[in-house]
Design a protein around this motif. Structure first.
Motif, PDB file in Angstrom:
ATOM      1  N   SER A 123       0.546  -1.305   0.126  1.00 14.97           N
ATOM      2  CA  SER A 123      -0.333  -0.183  -0.132  1.00 14.97           C
ATOM      3  C   SER A 123       0.744   1.470   0.068  1.00 14.97           C
ATOM      4  CB  SER A 123      -1.086  -0.184   1.041  1.00 14.97           C
ATOM      5  OG  SER A 123      -2.208  -1.128   0.748  1.00 14.97           O
ATOM      6  N   ARG A 124       1.697   1.743   1.064  1.00 12.94           N
ATOM      7  CA  ARG A 124       2.881   2.316   1.014  1.00 12.94           C
ATOM      8  C   ARG A 124       3.782   2.386  -0.244  1.00 12.94           C
ATOM      9  NH1 ARG A 124       4.199   0.519   5.782  1.00 12.94           N
ATOM     10  NH2 ARG A 124       6.102  -0.924   5.462  1.00 12.94           N
ATOM     11  N   LEU A 125       3.712   1.581  -1.188  1.00 12.92           N
ATOM     12  CA  LEU A 125       4.567   1.353  -2.001  1.00 12.92           C
ATOM     13  C   LEU A 125       3.329   2.014  -3.299  1.00 12.92           C
ATOM     14  CD1 LEU A 125       6.918   0.623  -4.566  1.00 12.92           C
ATOM     15  CD2 LEU A 125       6.308  -1.338  -4.708  1.00 12.92           C
ATOM     16  N   PHE A 126       2.064   1.608  -3.403  1.00  7.72           N
ATOM     17  CA  PHE A 126       1.533   2.413  -4.448  1.00  7.72           C
ATOM     18  C   PHE A 126       1.671   3.526  -4.092  1.00  7.72           C
ATOM     19  CE2 PHE A 126      -2.347   2.954  -6.493  1.00  7.72           C
ATOM     20  CZ  PHE A 126      -2.463   2.293  -7.554  1.00  7.72           C
ATOM     21  N   SER A 127       0.966   4.103  -3.149  1.00  8.45           N
ATOM     22  CA  SER A 127       0.729   5.371  -3.173  1.00  8.45           C
ATOM     23  C   SER A 127       1.772   5.985  -3.411  1.00  8.45           C
ATOM     24  CB  SER A 127       0.997   5.918  -1.154  1.00  8.45           C
ATOM     25  OG  SER A 127      -0.509   4.943  -1.077  1.00  8.45           O
ATOM     26  N   LYS A 128       3.175   5.324  -2.877  1.00  6.47           N
ATOM     27  CA  LYS A 128       4.478   6.138  -3.394  1.00  6.47           C
ATOM     28  C   LYS A 128       4.618   6.729  -5.078  1.00  6.47           C
ATOM     29  CE  LYS A 128       9.694   5.561  -3.991  1.00  6.47           C
ATOM     30  NZ  LYS A 128      10.991   4.153  -3.132  1.00  6.47           N
ATOM     31  N   VAL A 129       4.188   6.145  -5.297  1.00  7.80           N
ATOM     32  CA  VAL A 129       4.647   5.560  -7.351  1.00  7.80           C
ATOM     33  C   VAL A 129       4.087   6.624  -7.685  1.00  7.80           C
ATOM     34  CG1 VAL A 129       4.811   4.330  -9.116  1.00  7.80           C
ATOM     35  CG2 VAL A 129       6.143   3.362  -6.765  1.00  7.80           C
ATOM     36  N   THR A 130       2.761   6.553  -7.736  1.00  2.00           N
ATOM     37  CA  THR A 130       1.205   6.980  -8.047  1.00  2.00           C
ATOM     38  C   THR A 130       0.587   8.040  -7.744  1.00  2.00           C
ATOM     39  OG1 THR A 130      -0.486   5.590  -6.936  1.00  2.00           O
ATOM     40  CG2 THR A 130       0.816   4.991  -8.833  1.00  2.00           C
ATOM     41  N   GLY A 131       0.985   8.741  -6.521  1.00  6.15           N
ATOM     42  CA  GLY A 131       0.689   9.794  -5.189  1.00  6.15           C
ATOM     43  C   GLY A 131      -0.478   9.866  -4.855  1.00  6.15           C
ATOM     44  N   ILE A 132      -1.234   8.831  -5.160  1.00  5.99           N
ATOM     45  CA  ILE A 132      -2.554   8.113  -4.473  1.00  5.99           C
ATOM     46  C   ILE A 132      -2.740   7.151  -3.939  1.00  5.99           C
ATOM     47  CG2 ILE A 132      -4.143  10.405  -5.856  1.00  5.99           C
ATOM     48  CD1 ILE A 132      -4.645   7.694  -7.640  1.00  5.99           C
ATOM     49  N   SER A 133      -3.720   7.229  -2.779  1.00  8.41           N
ATOM     50  CA  SER A 133      -3.665   5.556  -2.433  1.00  8.41           C
ATOM     51  C   SER A 133      -4.568   4.645  -2.836  1.00  8.41           C
ATOM     52  CB  SER A 133      -4.391   5.559  -0.946  1.00  8.41           C
ATOM     53  OG  SER A 133      -5.851   5.892  -1.586  1.00  8.41           O
ATOM     54  N   ALA A 134      -4.064   3.267  -3.317  1.00  4.96           N
ATOM     55  CA  ALA A 134      -5.003   1.849  -4.220  1.00  4.96           C
ATOM     56  C   ALA A 134      -6.390   2.319  -4.214  1.00  4.96           C
ATOM     57  CB  ALA A 134      -4.436   1.106  -3.890  1.00  4.96           C
ATOM     58  N   ILE A 135      -6.878   2.306  -2.990  1.00  2.73           N
ATOM     59  CA  ILE A 135      -8.277   2.222  -3.001  1.00  2.73           C
ATOM     60  C   ILE A 135      -9.043   3.865  -3.491  1.00  2.73           C
ATOM     61  CG2 ILE A 135     -10.226   3.162  -1.122  1.00  2.73           C
ATOM     62  CD1 ILE A 135      -8.942   0.444  -1.831  1.00  2.73           C
ATOM     63  N   THR A 136      -8.636   5.374  -3.044  1.00  2.10           N
ATOM     64  CA  THR A 136      -8.188   6.472  -4.450  1.00  2.10           C
ATOM     65  C   THR A 136      -8.543   6.073  -5.807  1.00  2.10           C
ATOM     66  OG1 THR A 136      -7.174   7.689  -2.177  1.00  2.10           O
ATOM     67  CG2 THR A 136      -7.750   8.569  -4.071  1.00  2.10           C
ATOM     68  N   PHE A 137      -7.116   5.133  -5.984  1.00  2.00           N
ATOM     69  CA  PHE A 137      -7.439   5.566  -7.431  1.00  2.00           C
ATOM     70  C   PHE A 137      -9.112   4.304  -8.077  1.00  2.00           C
ATOM     71  CE2 PHE A 137      -6.168   2.089 -11.231  1.00  2.00           C
ATOM     72  CZ  PHE A 137      -5.541   3.317 -11.845  1.00  2.00           C
ATOM     73  N   ARG A 138      -9.450   3.536  -7.246  1.00  2.00           N
ATOM     74  CA  ARG A 138     -10.042   2.080  -7.519  1.00  2.00           C
ATOM     75  C   ARG A 138     -11.588   3.652  -7.498  1.00  2.00           C
ATOM     76  NH1 ARG A 138     -10.954  -3.171  -5.245  1.00  2.00           N
ATOM     77  NH2 ARG A 138     -10.091  -3.668  -7.027  1.00  2.00           N
ATOM     78  N   ASN A 139     -11.060   4.106  -6.833  1.00  2.00           N
ATOM     79  CA  ASN A 139     -12.511   4.954  -6.830  1.00  2.00           C
ATOM     80  C   ASN A 139     -13.120   6.263  -8.302  1.00  2.00           C
ATOM     81  OD1 ASN A 139     -13.411   3.691  -4.610  1.00  2.00           O
ATOM     82  ND2 ASN A 139     -12.529   4.956  -2.925  1.00  2.00           N
ATOM     83  N   LYS A 140     -12.057   6.420  -8.343  1.00  2.00           N
ATOM     84  CA  LYS A 140     -11.534   7.766  -9.885  1.00  2.00           C
ATOM     85  C   LYS A 140     -11.319   7.092 -10.326  1.00  2.00           C
ATOM     86  CE  LYS A 140      -7.859  10.457 -11.016  1.00  2.00           C
ATOM     87  NZ  LYS A 140      -6.617  11.691 -10.476  1.00  2.00           N
ATOM     88  N   ASN A 141     -11.610   6.171 -10.291  1.00  2.00           N
ATOM     89  CA  ASN A 141     -11.557   5.412 -11.745  1.00  2.00           C
ATOM     90  C   ASN A 141     -12.916   4.750 -11.984  1.00  2.00           C
ATOM     91  OD1 ASN A 141      -8.960   6.061 -13.562  1.00  2.00           O
ATOM     92  ND2 ASN A 141      -7.650   5.696 -11.669  1.00  2.00           N
TER      93      ASN A 141
END
Length: 278
Positions: free
Chosen positions: A258-276
Motif C-alpha cells: 500500500s505504501r509502495l502504491f502511494s509512493k509511485v502514484t501519489g494516491i492510495s490504491a483505494i483512491t485510484f480505484r474510486n477515482k477511475n
C-alpha cells in the motif's frame, strides 16, 4: 466479436456510428474497461476513435492499427463514424514465432498505415473474413488459422519497420532490452535489481548504468512501475481487494504494498480505484 465454434479465433468487420452511443447509458456501456482473452488487432479503416490503453489515451485516425496484448486493460472513450476490422486470436492458434515477436514488442502504441500497407491489410482481412464464414468447408479450421496468421505476419512486418534495427542498438540499449524481457516474465517473483543483474551475468551497478543511460530511470524505478501498472489493471478491471492484489503481485506484506502504491502514484490504491470507477 463472436466465436461460436470456440476455435480461439474471432474476426469481424463493423460499421459503428457515433449515434449508437447517443444516450448516457450507451456511452457508459461502450466505455467499460476490459481485457481481451486473445491477442487482438483492430484495423481502423475509416473515421477516428479515442481509446484508453493501460491508462494512456490515444487519438487514432484511419487508416491505423491498434494492437492489444491480453494483459492490457482498455476502453473506448469516443468515436466518429468508424469502420473497424477486428481479429482476436489465442496463443494456441498463433504461429510460435509470431507469438514470440508479439511478446517482445509489447506494448505497441497505435500507429498509422501507409496507403500501400493498408491496401494489403484490408484485402488480407477480407480473405480471412471470407474463410471465417465458410463453416461447412472441410478444411475450415486450417484455412482460417493459417490465413489469420498470414495477416498477422504482415502486421508484424509493419510493427518491425518502426522498430530500431538491432545492429544500431548500443550496448546499454541491448542490456535494457534484455532486462525488460526478464522483467516482464519475473516481476511478481523478482523485485531486486541484483536478481536481474545475476540473470544477465553483469554487476548491479553496470545494470543500473545501462538502464539509466537508455531510459533515464533506475532499475528499481522500472521494476516498481511494472508492478504498479499490473496493480492498476487489477484495481480497475477486477473486484479483488487491495490485499488480494498485493498477494497476487508477490507481496505478503500488505501495508508495504500500500505504501509502495502511494509512493509511485501519489494516491492510495483505494483512491485510484474510486477515482477511475466514478
Amino acid at each position: 466479436m463472436g466465436d461460436m465454434l470456440n476455435l480461439g479465433i474471432s474476426i469481424d468487420r463493423n460499421n459503428l456510428k457515433k449515434s449508437y452511443f447517443a444516450t448516457a447509458q450507451q456511452a457508459e456501456d461502450a466505455a467499460q474497461a476490459h481485457r481481451d482473452e486473445g491477442y487482438t488487432f483492430h484495423i481502423l479503416e475509416k473515421g477516428k476513435v479515442l481509446i484508453e490503453i493501460d491508462f494512456k489515451t490515444y487519438n487514432v485516425s484511419a487508416p491505423a492499427v491498434v494492437y492489444l496484448h491480453p494483459d492490457q486493460v482498455h476502453r473506448m472513450l469516443d468515436i466518429d463514424d468508424i469502420i473497424v476490422s477486428s481479429l482476436s486470436i489465442n496463443s494456441e492458434n498463433l504461429n510460435t514465432e509470431y507469438l514470440k515477436i508479439l511478446q517482445e514488442l509489447n506494448p505497441i502504441a497505435p500507429f498509422l498505415l501507409e496507403k500501400e500497407a493498408f491496401s494489403v491489410i484490408s484485402s488480407s482481412f477480407s480473405l480471412c473474413l471470407n474463410f471465417y464464414a465458410q463453416r461447412n468447408n472441410k478444411l475450415y479450421y486450417p484455412l482460417l488459422r493459417d490465413s489469420c496468421n498470414t495477416l498477422i505476419a504482415y502486421l508484424l512486418s509493419q510493427f518491425l519497420n518502426l522498430a530500431k534495427p538491432d545492429e544500431t542498438f548500443s550496448r546499454f540499449e541491448k542490456v535494457t532490452t534484455a532486462f525488460r524481457k526478464l522483467l516482464e516474465k519475473n516481476y511478481i517473483n523478482l523485485k531486486r535489481p541484483g536478481q536481474y543483474a545475476a540473470l544477465l551475468h553483469i554487476s548491479t551497478p553496470y545494470l543500473n548504468d545501462c538502464i539509466k543511460g537508455s531510459t533515464g530511470y533506475s532499475v528499481s524505478y522500472l521494476i516498481q512501475e511494472r508492478i504498479i501498472l499490473e496493480a492498476k489493471r487489477l484495481l480497475y478491471h477486477t473486484n479483488k481487494s487491495v490485499k488480494e492484489i498485493a498477494f497476487e503481485l508477490g507481496y505478503a506484506d500488505y501495508p508495504y504494498f500500500s505504501r509502495l502504491f502511494s509512493k509511485v502514484t501519489g494516491i492510495s490504491a483505494i483512491t485510484f480505484r474510486n477515482k477511475n470507477h466514478d
